[in-house]
Design an enzyme around this catalytic site. Sequence first.
Site, PDB file in Angstrom:
ATOM      1  N   ARG A  67       0.842  -1.286   0.085  1.00  0.00           N
ATOM      2  CA  ARG A  67      -0.085  -0.053   0.098  1.00  0.00           C
ATOM      3  C   ARG A  67       0.773   1.098  -0.015  1.00  0.00           C
ATOM      4  O   ARG A  67       1.491   1.655   0.985  1.00  0.00           O
ATOM      5  CB  ARG A  67      -0.913   0.070   1.137  1.00  0.00           C
ATOM      6  N   ASP A  69       1.984   5.254  -0.230  1.00  0.00           N
ATOM      7  CA  ASP A  69       1.555   6.426   0.168  1.00  0.00           C
ATOM      8  C   ASP A  69       1.174   7.702  -0.752  1.00  0.00           C
ATOM      9  O   ASP A  69       1.486   7.449  -1.809  1.00  0.00           O
ATOM     10  CB  ASP A  69       2.718   6.979   1.230  1.00  0.00           C
ATOM     11  N   ARG A 214      11.781   6.150   2.253  1.00  0.00           N
ATOM     12  CA  ARG A 214      11.944   7.598   2.166  1.00  0.00           C
ATOM     13  C   ARG A 214      13.158   7.914   3.227  1.00  0.00           C
ATOM     14  O   ARG A 214      13.848   9.004   3.061  1.00  0.00           O
ATOM     15  CB  ARG A 214      10.658   8.486   2.421  1.00  0.00           C
TER      16      ARG A 214
END
Length: 285
Positions: A67, A69, A214
Amino acid sequence: MDSPRLPEAASEAASGVSRYAACIEYRGTAYRGWQRQQPGVASVQEEVERALSRVANHEVIVACAGRTDAGVHASGQIIHFDSNARRTPHNWFHGVNAALPPDISLAWVRGVDASFHARFSAQARRYRYVIYNDPVRPAHLAHEVTWNYRPLDLERMQRAAQALIGEHDFSAYRAVACQAKSPVKRVHHLRLSRFGQFIVLDIRANAFLHHMVRNIAGVLMQIGAGERPERWAQEVLEGRCRKAGGLTAPAFGLYLVDVTYPDHFDLPARYIGPHFLSALNGLDD
């Protein structure tokens, strides 16, 4: 949720329900992430389910491998769905692509047995984080790469990244709101390559924590800019404190590019994206 047990698989076959696996590409800029949101909030899942339901002529719900972002892209997102509609893979492919918006594409679709699960059957996932390293802000690909105007030392970043390969507690590299049961993940490879003004961080692991890629990119960019020593990546890892890990890098440059499954599912192979990097030698190893 576990993969379907054999009696359930037999029951699905008897009822005329077929399971399909598919590969989805998308530009995540316009969406609040993959997962379906409250009404009026755009999500990739909602668009994909709407297109599949139109072709199936009944409601279709999908499960995905990862999933992503808000703002994150994919060139290799894997889904599965069930349908009793009598459609060939050719029908699904052309019908769904005709119903999807232009920033989402179905790359392939294939029938699979009911034991396949896009998330729980996955053995590994692979992401790429693309940095445009130049003093001038890019007018093209502005929402598909992360711009860093400071000169980045690739060799420093490569050396620092070695501390993150293997099995570790990645508590310091996950979001505070991460809901994963365990912060321990195994990173199979973490490579950095430069192609002109692009720096590509390529990472493969058994699974990822929320914002893990990230946060790793953020730490390595600070090291590459000379703001932190090379050992900082390992110090952050060993400290297990998210606050010590600096800023989370923007979503723009992140792509889910590949998901690995057991060979017996016989899923199609495809080049590793994103598209504008597909012609570069050495990235698909």
